[in-house]
Design an enzyme around this catalytic site. Structure first.
Site, PDB file in Angstrom:
ATOM      1  N   ASP A 172     -11.100  10.747  -4.836  1.00  0.00           N
ATOM      2  CA  ASP A 172     -12.333  11.530  -4.852  1.00  0.00           C
ATOM      3  C   ASP A 172     -12.165  12.781  -5.700  1.00  0.00           C
ATOM      4  O   ASP A 172     -12.998  13.682  -5.641  1.00  0.00           O
ATOM      5  CB  ASP A 172     -12.782  11.887  -3.429  1.00  0.00           C
ATOM      6  CG  ASP A 172     -11.726  12.643  -2.637  1.00  0.00           C
ATOM      7  OD1 ASP A 172     -10.621  12.860  -3.176  1.00  0.00           O
ATOM      8  OD2 ASP A 172     -12.002  13.011  -1.482  1.00  0.00           O
ATOM      9  N   LYS A 181      -3.670  21.643  -9.708  1.00  0.00           N
ATOM     10  CA  LYS A 181      -3.249  22.684 -10.641  1.00  0.00           C
ATOM     11  C   LYS A 181      -2.462  22.073 -11.797  1.00  0.00           C
ATOM     12  O   LYS A 181      -1.619  21.204 -11.598  1.00  0.00           O
ATOM     13  CB  LYS A 181      -2.405  23.734  -9.918  1.00  0.00           C
ATOM     14  CG  LYS A 181      -3.176  24.531  -8.870  1.00  0.00           C
ATOM     15  CD  LYS A 181      -2.292  25.577  -8.215  1.00  0.00           C
ATOM     16  CE  LYS A 181      -3.082  26.369  -7.159  1.00  0.00           C
ATOM     17  NZ  LYS A 181      -2.241  27.393  -6.488  1.00  0.00           N
ATOM     18  N   ASP A 192      -2.414  12.335  -3.471  1.00  0.00           N
ATOM     19  CA  ASP A 192      -2.551  13.781  -3.670  1.00  0.00           C
ATOM     20  C   ASP A 192      -2.875  14.054  -5.133  1.00  0.00           C
ATOM     21  O   ASP A 192      -2.125  13.652  -6.026  1.00  0.00           O
ATOM     22  CB  ASP A 192      -1.240  14.468  -3.284  1.00  0.00           C
ATOM     23  CG  ASP A 192      -1.387  15.974  -3.128  1.00  0.00           C
ATOM     24  OD1 ASP A 192      -2.152  16.575  -3.913  1.00  0.00           O
ATOM     25  OD2 ASP A 192      -0.729  16.549  -2.247  1.00  0.00           O
ATOM     26  N   GLU A 203       0.850  -1.188   0.000  1.00  0.00           N
ATOM     27  CA  GLU A 203       0.000   0.000   0.000  1.00  0.00           C
ATOM     28  C   GLU A 203       0.886   1.238   0.000  1.00  0.00           C
ATOM     29  O   GLU A 203       1.675   1.449   0.918  1.00  0.00           O
ATOM     30  CB  GLU A 203      -0.938   0.031   1.207  1.00  0.00           C
ATOM     31  CG  GLU A 203      -1.860   1.250   1.171  1.00  0.00           C
ATOM     32  CD  GLU A 203      -2.866   1.312   2.307  1.00  0.00           C
ATOM     33  OE1 GLU A 203      -3.543   2.355   2.416  1.00  0.00           O
ATOM     34  OE2 GLU A 203      -2.979   0.332   3.076  1.00  0.00           O
TER      35      GLU A 203
END
Length: 266
Positions: A207, A175, A171, A96
Site C-alpha cells: 500500500d 526514507k 516494510d 510466503e
C-alpha cells in the site's frame, strides 16, 4: 483501482516464561548483510506458549538462532527442506515471506487445501498467533519457519522448487537512506525467479506507492519473469487475498498495488 481497492502498477521500464517470552529476531548468521526487518520486542501469552511447545517441533523450523539446537538444520544443498516428508504428501509448494500474524496465510491455505504453504516470519509473536489459529481451525497444509526470508530462499529451497512466492505488505522503508533495506531488490527477485519453477508465480502487494513503483521496476527487469494480471485465469495458485486490515485501508481510500509475475524460462 479495482472494486476491491487493488491498484495495478503499469509495466515499467523504470521501479518474530509465559507472558514474558522474548520476540527478538533471530540473528542472521548465514548472510552478513543489510536485512529488511526491524528490531522489535514483544511477548506471547501463556496459551500461545503452550500451543507453541506442543506443535512447533512438528510444524516449525528455525533458520538459525543462537538458541537453535546444533544440527537442527542442515544447510548444505543435499540437506534442503524435504517438503514432501514435512507435509507428508506431494503437492505444489508456496512460500510466503513475512506472514505477519498469518491472517492471509490461514485464509488462503484454507481456500487451497491442495497447496502446501511454508510461511516465513522473523517475529515469534506472529508465528505464535498463526500456529494457534492453525490449531483452532484444524488447518494442516501450513508449515512455519522463523527467520529471514532471503536465508530461507538461499539455503532451504533449490532451483525450480516453488510453485509460488508471496510477499504481502513488506516494510517499505520510505526514507531514501533506508531504501537499501527493502526486501525486494534485484538480487532477491533474481533469487526468487531461480527458486520458482517454470509457470510459478511471484505475487507482491503493497500500500506504499513509492515502493510499488520500485517493485514494478525490479520485477519487470528480471528476464525470467513476465508481468501478468491478477485476474488472469488458469494460474497455478490463487491470487485472491482475504480482506485484512490492509485491505480495509484500501477500501477506505488507500490504494493497494497487486503485482504479479510468472516465471517463463528456467
Amino acid at each position: 483501482m479495482s472494486d476491491h481497492g487493488r491498484m495495478h502498477i503499469p509495466e515499467s521500464g523504470l521501479a518474530t516464561p509465559a507472558a514474558a517470552h522474548s520476540d527478538d529476531p533471530p540473528h542472521p548468521h548465514f548472510n552478513r548483510r543489510v536485512t529488511s526487518f526491524r528490531a522489535r520486542r514483544s511477548t506471547i501469552s501463556d496459551a500461545q506458549q503452550a500451543t507453541w511447545d506442543r506443535l512447533w517441533p512438528e510444524l516449525g523450523r528455525q533458520v538459525r538462532d543462537g538458541d537453535a539446537p546444533a544440527g537442527r538444520l542442515d544447510t548444505t544443498p543435499a540437506g534442503r527442506l524435504d517438503t514432501e516428508a514435512w507435509f507428508g504428501r506431494h503437492a505444489p509448494v508456496v512460500l510466503e515471506i513475512g506472514c505477519g500474524t498469518g491472517t492471509s496465510t490461514l485464509a488462503m491455505a484454507q481456500a487451497e487445501p491442495d497447496i502446501d504453504v511454508v510461511a516465513v516470519e522473523v517475529y515469534r509473536r506472529g508465528l505464535a498467533q498463526l500456529l494457534s489459529a492453525m490449531d483452532r481451525e484444524g488447518v494442516t497444509n501450513i508449515r512455519l519457519i522463523r527467520g529471514d526470508g532471503v536465508d530461507v530462499l538461499t539455503h532451504m529451497f533449490g532451483p525450480d522448487s516453488l510453485t509460488g512466492v508471496r510477499v504481502f505488505f513488506p516494510d517499505p522503508w520510505p526514507k531514501a537512506r533506508h531504501h537499501k533495506r527493502r526486501l525486494l531488490q534485484p538480487d532477491t527477485v533474481a533469487l526468487i525467479a531461480d527458486r520458482l519453477r517454470p509457470g510459478g508465480i511471484l505475487h507482491a502487494a503493497t500500500d506504499h506507492m513509492g515502493y510499488a513503483g520500485h517493485i514494478a521496476e525490479v520485477g519487470d527487469a528480471e528476464p525470467r519473469l513476465r508481468r501478468i494480471d491478477p485476474d488472469d485465469a488458469g494460474l497455478p495458485i490463487s491470487t485472491a487475498r482475504p480482506v485484512t486490515k490492509y485491505q480495509r485501508k484500501a477500501l477506505a481510500g488507500t490504494e493497494v498495488a497487486e503485482l504479479l509475475w510468472e516465471k517463463t524460462t528456467p
